[in-house]
Design a protein around this motif. Structure first.
Motif, PDB file in Angstrom:
ATOM      1  N   ASP A 265       0.830  -1.206   0.000  1.00  0.00           N
ATOM      2  CA  ASP A 265       0.000   0.000   0.000  1.00  0.00           C
ATOM      3  C   ASP A 265       0.865   1.257   0.000  1.00  0.00           C
ATOM      4  O   ASP A 265       0.541   2.242  -0.668  1.00  0.00           O
ATOM      5  N   GLU A 266       1.963   1.227   0.743  1.00  0.00           N
ATOM      6  CA  GLU A 266       2.888   2.368   0.758  1.00  0.00           C
ATOM      7  C   GLU A 266       3.428   2.636  -0.646  1.00  0.00           C
ATOM      8  O   GLU A 266       3.472   3.776  -1.104  1.00  0.00           O
ATOM      9  N   VAL A 267       3.848   1.576  -1.316  1.00  0.00           N
ATOM     10  CA  VAL A 267       4.396   1.713  -2.670  1.00  0.00           C
ATOM     11  C   VAL A 267       3.328   2.247  -3.611  1.00  0.00           C
ATOM     12  O   VAL A 267       3.569   3.166  -4.403  1.00  0.00           O
ATOM     13  N   TRP A 268       2.132   1.684  -3.538  1.00  0.00           N
ATOM     14  CA  TRP A 268       1.035   2.098  -4.411  1.00  0.00           C
ATOM     15  C   TRP A 268       0.708   3.578  -4.233  1.00  0.00           C
ATOM     16  O   TRP A 268       0.504   4.311  -5.202  1.00  0.00           O
ATOM     17  N   VAL A 269       0.647   4.009  -2.986  1.00  0.00           N
ATOM     18  CA  VAL A 269       0.335   5.418  -2.699  1.00  0.00           C
ATOM     19  C   VAL A 269       1.398   6.331  -3.316  1.00  0.00           C
ATOM     20  O   VAL A 269       1.077   7.336  -3.950  1.00  0.00           O
ATOM     21  N   GLU A 270       2.660   5.965  -3.144  1.00  0.00           N
ATOM     22  CA  GLU A 270       3.752   6.778  -3.692  1.00  0.00           C
ATOM     23  C   GLU A 270       3.755   6.782  -5.220  1.00  0.00           C
ATOM     24  O   GLU A 270       3.970   7.821  -5.841  1.00  0.00           O
ATOM     25  N   ASP A 271       3.549   5.606  -5.815  1.00  0.00           N
ATOM     26  CA  ASP A 271       3.648   5.466  -7.278  1.00  0.00           C
ATOM     27  C   ASP A 271       2.415   5.967  -8.016  1.00  0.00           C
ATOM     28  O   ASP A 271       2.528   6.549  -9.094  1.00  0.00           O
ATOM     29  N   ILE A 272       1.240   5.705  -7.453  1.00  0.00           N
ATOM     30  CA  ILE A 272       0.001   5.917  -8.208  1.00  0.00           C
ATOM     31  C   ILE A 272      -0.919   6.954  -7.563  1.00  0.00           C
ATOM     32  O   ILE A 272      -1.304   7.940  -8.195  1.00  0.00           O
TER      33      ILE A 272
END
Length: 196
Positions: A86-93
């Motif tokens: 979720d952290e990655v998704w928030v940052e990327d997308i």
């Protein structure tokens, strides 16, 4: 922030790389979305903290200390990977595409975003050749979710797989397939880094 199928996809890729073939790992990968109360805020289930800069992040350290300090049970590993993803998704997308939009543009973008989730299900299942495991829900000691909601999440995931072809011919509105793949692959890489 990703969909059930995205989280299942990440768990599938991780299970291959980590040689974890336990359904509890997959169940842990969707479990944070069984937040209390149903449909309520994810503050508790996702261990969310708001920093001084106003950015909301999962407190991964708190999760590790509470659930992974003595044992590495597959359920907790899957849960941990969900929080990281979720952290990655928030940052990327999410932040680049939605977070800072003015209203009502933000609301329209969010609607497109969730429609894209449904459209992406079949694409991701086919792209990665995902096979749905039988996910039996057995009680796990965890305070932050309502464990009784997990069978509903599993049923919803099964439904995502059953309906995967219904929207395959529809164009994505906000997301692109390539950027989603890049984010999912980065999620796997970051999860692996955290587990070393």
């Amino acid at each position: 922030m990703g969909s059930r199928v995205m989280h299942y996809c990440i768990q599938s890729l991780l299970s291959e790389r980590l040689d974890i073939n336990d359904p509890q790992f997959f169940l842990g990968g969707i479990a944070p979305d069984a937040n209390k109360p149903p449909g309520g805020p994810k503050i508790e289930s996702h261990f969310l903290l708001t920093g001084a800069d106003g950015i909301v992040k999962s407190d991964l350290r708190a999760f590790r200390q509470k659930y992974m300090s003595e044992q590495q049970l597959p359920f907790y590993l899957g849960y941990y990977c969900h929080l990281i993803s979720d952290e990655v998704w928030v940052e990327d997308i999410y932040y680049p595409k939605i977070k800072y939009l003015p209203q009502p543009e933000k609301k329209r973008a969010q609607e497109s975003y969730y429609r894209d989730f449904v459209r992406l299900n079949g694409m991701l299942i086919d792209h990665y050749g995902l096979v749905l495991q039988k996910l039996d829900v057995a009680p796990v000691d965890i305070d932050e979710i309502d464990y009784r909601m997990l069978p509903m999440l599993v049923d919803d995931l099964y439904g995502d797989f059953e309906r995967k072809d219904e929207t395959m011919d529809q164009q994505l509105e906000l997301l692109t397939f390539d950027e989603v793949i890049v984010s999912l692959e980065r999620s796997v890489a970051v999860c692996l880094e955290h587990m070393r």
